[in-house]
Design a protein around this motif. Sequence first.
Motif, PDB file in Angstrom:
ATOM      1  N   THR A  51       0.844  -1.193   0.000  1.00  0.00           N
ATOM      2  CA  THR A  51       0.000   0.000   0.000  1.00  0.00           C
ATOM      3  C   THR A  51       0.877   1.240   0.000  1.00  0.00           C
ATOM      4  OG1 THR A  51      -1.657  -1.183   1.285  1.00  0.00           O
ATOM      5  CG2 THR A  51      -1.848   1.221   1.195  1.00  0.00           C
ATOM      6  N   PRO A  52       0.733   2.101  -0.977  1.00  0.00           N
ATOM      7  CA  PRO A  52       1.503   3.351  -0.963  1.00  0.00           C
ATOM      8  C   PRO A  52       1.038   4.253   0.179  1.00  0.00           C
ATOM      9  CG  PRO A  52       0.625   2.891  -3.153  1.00  0.00           C
ATOM     10  CD  PRO A  52      -0.062   1.958  -2.216  1.00  0.00           C
ATOM     11  N   VAL A  53       1.980   4.911   0.810  1.00  0.00           N
ATOM     12  CA  VAL A  53       1.668   5.876   1.864  1.00  0.00           C
ATOM     13  C   VAL A  53       1.460   7.234   1.208  1.00  0.00           C
ATOM     14  CG1 VAL A  53       2.454   6.973   3.989  1.00  0.00           C
ATOM     15  CG2 VAL A  53       3.026   4.587   3.537  1.00  0.00           C
ATOM     16  N   VAL A  54       0.278   7.803   1.426  1.00  0.00           N
ATOM     17  CA  VAL A  54      -0.043   9.098   0.824  1.00  0.00           C
ATOM     18  C   VAL A  54       0.133  10.186   1.862  1.00  0.00           C
ATOM     19  CG1 VAL A  54      -1.654   8.044  -0.803  1.00  0.00           C
ATOM     20  CG2 VAL A  54      -2.486   8.820   1.409  1.00  0.00           C
ATOM     21  N   PRO A  55       0.221  11.443   1.437  1.00  0.00           N
ATOM     22  CA  PRO A  55       0.347  12.533   2.411  1.00  0.00           C
ATOM     23  C   PRO A  55      -0.828  12.548   3.387  1.00  0.00           C
ATOM     24  CG  PRO A  55       0.836  13.310   0.202  1.00  0.00           C
ATOM     25  CD  PRO A  55       0.307  11.920   0.047  1.00  0.00           C
ATOM     26  N   LEU A  56      -0.593  13.138   4.534  1.00  0.00           N
ATOM     27  CA  LEU A  56      -1.585  13.116   5.601  1.00  0.00           C
ATOM     28  C   LEU A  56      -2.897  13.754   5.170  1.00  0.00           C
ATOM     29  CD1 LEU A  56      -1.976  12.302   8.588  1.00  0.00           C
ATOM     30  CD2 LEU A  56      -1.228  14.603   9.225  1.00  0.00           C
ATOM     31  N   GLU A  57      -2.811  14.812   4.396  1.00  0.00           N
ATOM     32  CA  GLU A  57      -4.026  15.509   3.979  1.00  0.00           C
ATOM     33  C   GLU A  57      -4.848  14.685   2.998  1.00  0.00           C
ATOM     34  OE1 GLU A  57      -1.646  18.099   0.581  1.00  0.00           O
ATOM     35  OE2 GLU A  57      -2.525  19.089   2.322  1.00  0.00           O
ATOM     36  N   GLY A 114       7.579  15.769   2.120  1.00  0.00           N
ATOM     37  CA  GLY A 114       8.410  15.546   0.934  1.00  0.00           C
ATOM     38  C   GLY A 114       9.740  14.899   1.209  1.00  0.00           C
ATOM     39  N   TRP A 115       9.805  14.117   2.285  1.00  0.00           N
ATOM     40  CA  TRP A 115      11.087  13.519   2.671  1.00  0.00           C
ATOM     41  C   TRP A 115      11.430  12.265   1.861  1.00  0.00           C
ATOM     42  CZ3 TRP A 115      10.891  13.704   8.770  1.00  0.00           C
ATOM     43  CH2 TRP A 115      11.002  15.046   9.189  1.00  0.00           C
ATOM     44  N   PHE A 116      10.459  11.604   1.251  1.00  0.00           N
ATOM     45  CA  PHE A 116      10.714  10.325   0.581  1.00  0.00           C
ATOM     46  C   PHE A 116      10.188  10.402  -0.854  1.00  0.00           C
ATOM     47  CE2 PHE A 116      10.472   9.295   5.107  1.00  0.00           C
ATOM     48  CZ  PHE A 116      11.689   8.653   5.276  1.00  0.00           C
ATOM     49  N   SER A 117      11.000  11.025  -1.687  1.00  0.00           N
ATOM     50  CA  SER A 117      10.617  11.187  -3.090  1.00  0.00           C
ATOM     51  C   SER A 117      10.665   9.872  -3.851  1.00  0.00           C
ATOM     52  CB  SER A 117      11.547  12.206  -3.773  1.00  0.00           C
ATOM     53  OG  SER A 117      12.918  11.788  -3.655  1.00  0.00           O
ATOM     54  N   GLY A 118      11.435   8.893  -3.360  1.00  0.00           N
ATOM     55  CA  GLY A 118      11.504   7.592  -4.021  1.00  0.00           C
ATOM     56  C   GLY A 118      10.275   6.742  -3.755  1.00  0.00           C
ATOM     57  N   GLY A 119       9.495   7.090  -2.740  1.00  0.00           N
ATOM     58  CA  GLY A 119       8.285   6.347  -2.434  1.00  0.00           C
ATOM     59  C   GLY A 119       8.237   5.914  -0.981  1.00  0.00           C
ATOM     60  N   ALA A 120       7.026   5.766  -0.478  1.00  0.00           N
ATOM     61  CA  ALA A 120       6.795   5.272   0.883  1.00  0.00           C
ATOM     62  C   ALA A 120       5.760   4.164   0.788  1.00  0.00           C
ATOM     63  CB  ALA A 120       6.312   6.393   1.793  1.00  0.00           C
ATOM     64  N   ARG A 179      14.918   9.115  -1.696  1.00  0.00           N
ATOM     65  CA  ARG A 179      14.816   8.282  -0.496  1.00  0.00           C
ATOM     66  C   ARG A 179      13.519   7.466  -0.497  1.00  0.00           C
ATOM     67  NH1 ARG A 179      14.330  11.378   4.070  1.00  0.00           N
ATOM     68  NH2 ARG A 179      15.707  10.129   5.389  1.00  0.00           N
ATOM     69  N   VAL A 180      13.620   6.253   0.058  1.00  0.00           N
ATOM     70  CA  VAL A 180      12.485   5.339   0.134  1.00  0.00           C
ATOM     71  C   VAL A 180      12.219   5.004   1.599  1.00  0.00           C
ATOM     72  CG1 VAL A 180      11.619   3.037  -0.447  1.00  0.00           C
ATOM     73  CG2 VAL A 180      12.927   4.356  -2.138  1.00  0.00           C
ATOM     74  N   LEU A 181      10.924   4.987   1.980  1.00  0.00           N
ATOM     75  CA  LEU A 181      10.503   4.562   3.312  1.00  0.00           C
ATOM     76  C   LEU A 181       9.705   3.279   3.168  1.00  0.00           C
ATOM     77  CD1 LEU A 181      10.147   5.030   6.382  1.00  0.00           C
ATOM     78  CD2 LEU A 181       8.046   6.282   5.842  1.00  0.00           C
ATOM     79  N   LEU A 182      10.152   2.259   3.869  1.00  0.00           N
ATOM     80  CA  LEU A 182       9.492   0.954   3.812  1.00  0.00           C
ATOM     81  C   LEU A 182       8.917   0.646   5.192  1.00  0.00           C
ATOM     82  CD1 LEU A 182       8.905  -1.453   1.967  1.00  0.00           C
ATOM     83  CD2 LEU A 182      11.056  -2.476   2.739  1.00  0.00           C
ATOM     84  N   VAL A 183       7.584   0.524   5.284  1.00  0.00           N
ATOM     85  CA  VAL A 183       6.898   0.209   6.535  1.00  0.00           C
ATOM     86  C   VAL A 183       6.512  -1.255   6.506  1.00  0.00           C
ATOM     87  CG1 VAL A 183       4.950   0.736   8.036  1.00  0.00           C
ATOM     88  CG2 VAL A 183       6.009   2.563   6.688  1.00  0.00           C
TER      89      VAL A 183
END
Length: 1001
Positions: A51-57, A114-120, A179-183
């Motif tokens: 599941t892609p992480v979308v911005p909080l808003e 905008g910290w993870f432009s490679g994807g979260a 950068r990529v964030l993997l949860v």
Amino acid sequence: MDRNKKKSDDRKPPVVNVVEGDVLGVLVQAGVVYGGVHVHHRGAAPVPVVTPVVPLEAAPPELFVGRSSQVEDLLAEWSPEVRPPTNVSVVAGMGGVGKTVLVRHTSAVAVQRGWFSGGALLVDMQGYKPTGDRVQAAEMFAPLLRALGVGGEGIPDTESEQATVYHQLLGLLARQQRRVLLVLDNVSTVDQIRGLLPSHAVHHVVVTTRDTLPLPGTRTLELDVLPVEDACELLRQTLNDDVRLSEVPGAAEHLVQLCGHLPLAVVIVGAVLAEDTTLTAAELIAELSDATTRLATLEQGASAVGTAFDVSWRRVIARDPPTAGLLKLLTLNPGPGVSTDAAAALLGQPLAAVRPRLRALRRTHLLQLTDGHWQLHDLIRLYVRDRRMPKQTDEDGGPATAVTRLLEHYRQAAQHTDANEACAWFTRERPNLLAAVPLAAAVGRSDITVDLAESVVTKFLTERYELDTRILLVHQAVGAAEQLGDPARHTKVLLWLGRLLETAGRLPEAIEVCRRAHEVSLTTGDPAEEAEALLVLGVALFHDQQSEQAVTAYRQALALCRAGHDRETEYRVVGYLGDALSTLRQHDEAISVLQRAITIARRCGDRSNEGSLLTNLGAVFARAGRAAEAFDTLELAAEVCHAAGDQEFEAQAWANLALLHAQPGQRSKLATAHRKALAIYQAIGDKDSESVLLVNVGVALTQLGGLAEGTAAFQEAVTVCRAAGDKNAEGEALFRLGSFLMDGLQFSAACTAHQKAVDIWRDIGNRHREGIELNALARALLAAGRRAAAQRAAVEAIEGLLDSGDLARAAAAQEWIDKGPKTTPEVSEPEEPTASTVTTQEQAPGCGGCYTVLTVVAVPFLHYFGGSWWILVGWAVLAPFLQSIWMVGFPVDMRKAAVSTPEMVRAIRFAKGCMFVVLTLVAALAFSLGGPWWLLAFCTVLAVIGINDKARLPLYTVIGGLTAYYMWGTWWVLLGLLIPVLGMLSWTKPTERPTTRIDVS
């Protein structure tokens, strides 16, 4: 069988099964089956979902409350400006604590920044499902590659090649600073995620788990339940501020407490209320308060607290059944946490065998280690308590045996704990020990109940504020002692309870318990036991002001002591007997009894008992009016007690001397004796005697005319009693304070003090003192003009006095009502606000002081010799200032008026008004007969006398005007404007004495 027939059967065509539609599960086709059929099926492989992480808003609305510090910690690790030592974070905690919600929220905030432009990306690894249903790392490479933008043609077929492409892509994104964030959510083992961890520091991984994962170099964030404020806010947001929460005071706090502040449970409670709109908060609280059904209530649709715990429980069962058995045994501990030693006692095994199992449970977050104690969450305790072990073993001997081992452990530890470590040990084990006493009584271990209660009460609960707790424990011990069938021990415990009740001021209960102790002591056949029971009974009766009955009990005890040659108990009985006889004004008999005992003690060389008896004898001499003998005896008592090292009676001797010195007004000697007694009481920590001393000295100082000193002593006594938790002494101090305020015409404050005392006596159940206090309150209310309230208080006082058997006081109160003013119920009585703080101050003495005499004599001489006007002006301003410094005049208490009714107060106010009119007329007459000089002389006399605040400003305004009259036409006329200011300062600032605040709230 017919051969031809058999051949024909063999030629039958085979049966063909046709299955149409979708097939779910396993389909088995067979011909003739002999024996059993065993089908081994792994099941369908889990479907990995990324599941892609979308911005909080842009994220779907989700309840998220609190956790601000945890959010900041995670964001601080993920910030592009920070290069942490590791790029893997672990969020661990028990099921339902909110790990996933926290990580989802924080990652959405990071993406919005905008910290993870490679994807979260977020992946549910399903690590707590059965083994075949968990997602493995090899199954995640292709879905992750697709989520990172790799097309189908770029994804190899084999898992090893997919892993290579996955890490190559992460390396490319790292070089591009994308950068990529993997949860990785719900991870149960390191093997699930080892191959997914990026090797480039710019990328970040956050793992949620219920276990402690052995990932070297990672930072683990241990997530606990919500604080009460955040849990209540979560409940309110779940219910969208439902009005039902506000209908019951504290409903939200009570509900979240029953949920153990666990977010999952709080959300379920909100959902239950939202679904059933007819259910009230009070009804749900009652339902959750039943521990047997609480977990069943905490279910809503697919969400259930029990289901969340079930996953962790089954993992422990599968991995290590003995460890699961230990967890179940831990629920038997009566307190919230259990030490390692107590856990070993529960399991019946050495510490070395228990510690690894406790650590294993902690790694699963089913157990927490806090301040050296292993603690179960309340809901986990309820869940585990109802679980059954898949395989019963006899290694622990069963729950009953385990509880016995635990109670025996607590008994031995309480009895043999080293004195130097006792305080710290008891602080840690207090909840367990206090709960172990009723547990021992409940399981029928009477011996442990009595021993444990005795150790806890006598060794650890020694402070006065622990009195209620001690009484509860000893109540348990009384029932257990009766079950033991040992009359001597039963008598001892009953007397123990009687003393505690007497100390708490619960005198009717104390008397009843002591009578029961005396009855039981008769069955022991031991005169010493009976004498001790009679002595304690006499003390309770005497403190309940039943002096005649107390004397009877003391005399019976004294006869038993002399018959059994029990000198030690005899000395104690004689001391109490002399006090009681003196109270009944039988001074000669009291003196004779005490002197005989003193002679015996002196002959035996018993200096300690000699000193205590001398102290008692000195007090009797004082009551009998034989002051000289009282002084000599008390001074000798202090000397003997000091030599014998008996600080308690030495302090009592000095305290009695302090009060004795108050009668002839020897203030310096009173102060010296008071300081010595107070220093000893504070050194030995006797708060009770210290408070009594302060009250008595307050009375003495008030009688000597020291209004501020007496008030300060009363206030200090109330404060000391309240801090010590001594309600009995606090009630006595408030009674004295109320009486003192009545004498000082502070009627409203006196009402408050007496009302507080009434509340105390009512709270501790002392009906006799409650009746006496209500009687005093009635008189204070009447003096304050509140007649209806006074009559109600008097009626209540009569009821209390009749209930306690004090017929004389009840009759006097009834006579007071009959003679007092009647109130009509139709007229509503305005309530006068009662002050909780009273300010008293001493001012310069008024008319009657030598300054007034000097002024009255000096004015005619000045007139005869032609004295200047400026002498009168200067003296009018200077004299009050001198009065405030030297206080030359009559004692302060000479200014008191004996006012006890509103009519008298109004009469005094009317007299003051008449006096003001008369003084105004006299001033006009002085001006008309003698001109400005005589008017100035009259104003000077008034200024020296010291009139009240309201008339002071006009008085000095007149003096200033006369000064301007004499200096008219010069610059000195400005002095006339300054005179009122100087005059007011000479009264308001210098003449005020130190203010004493009486806090009776």
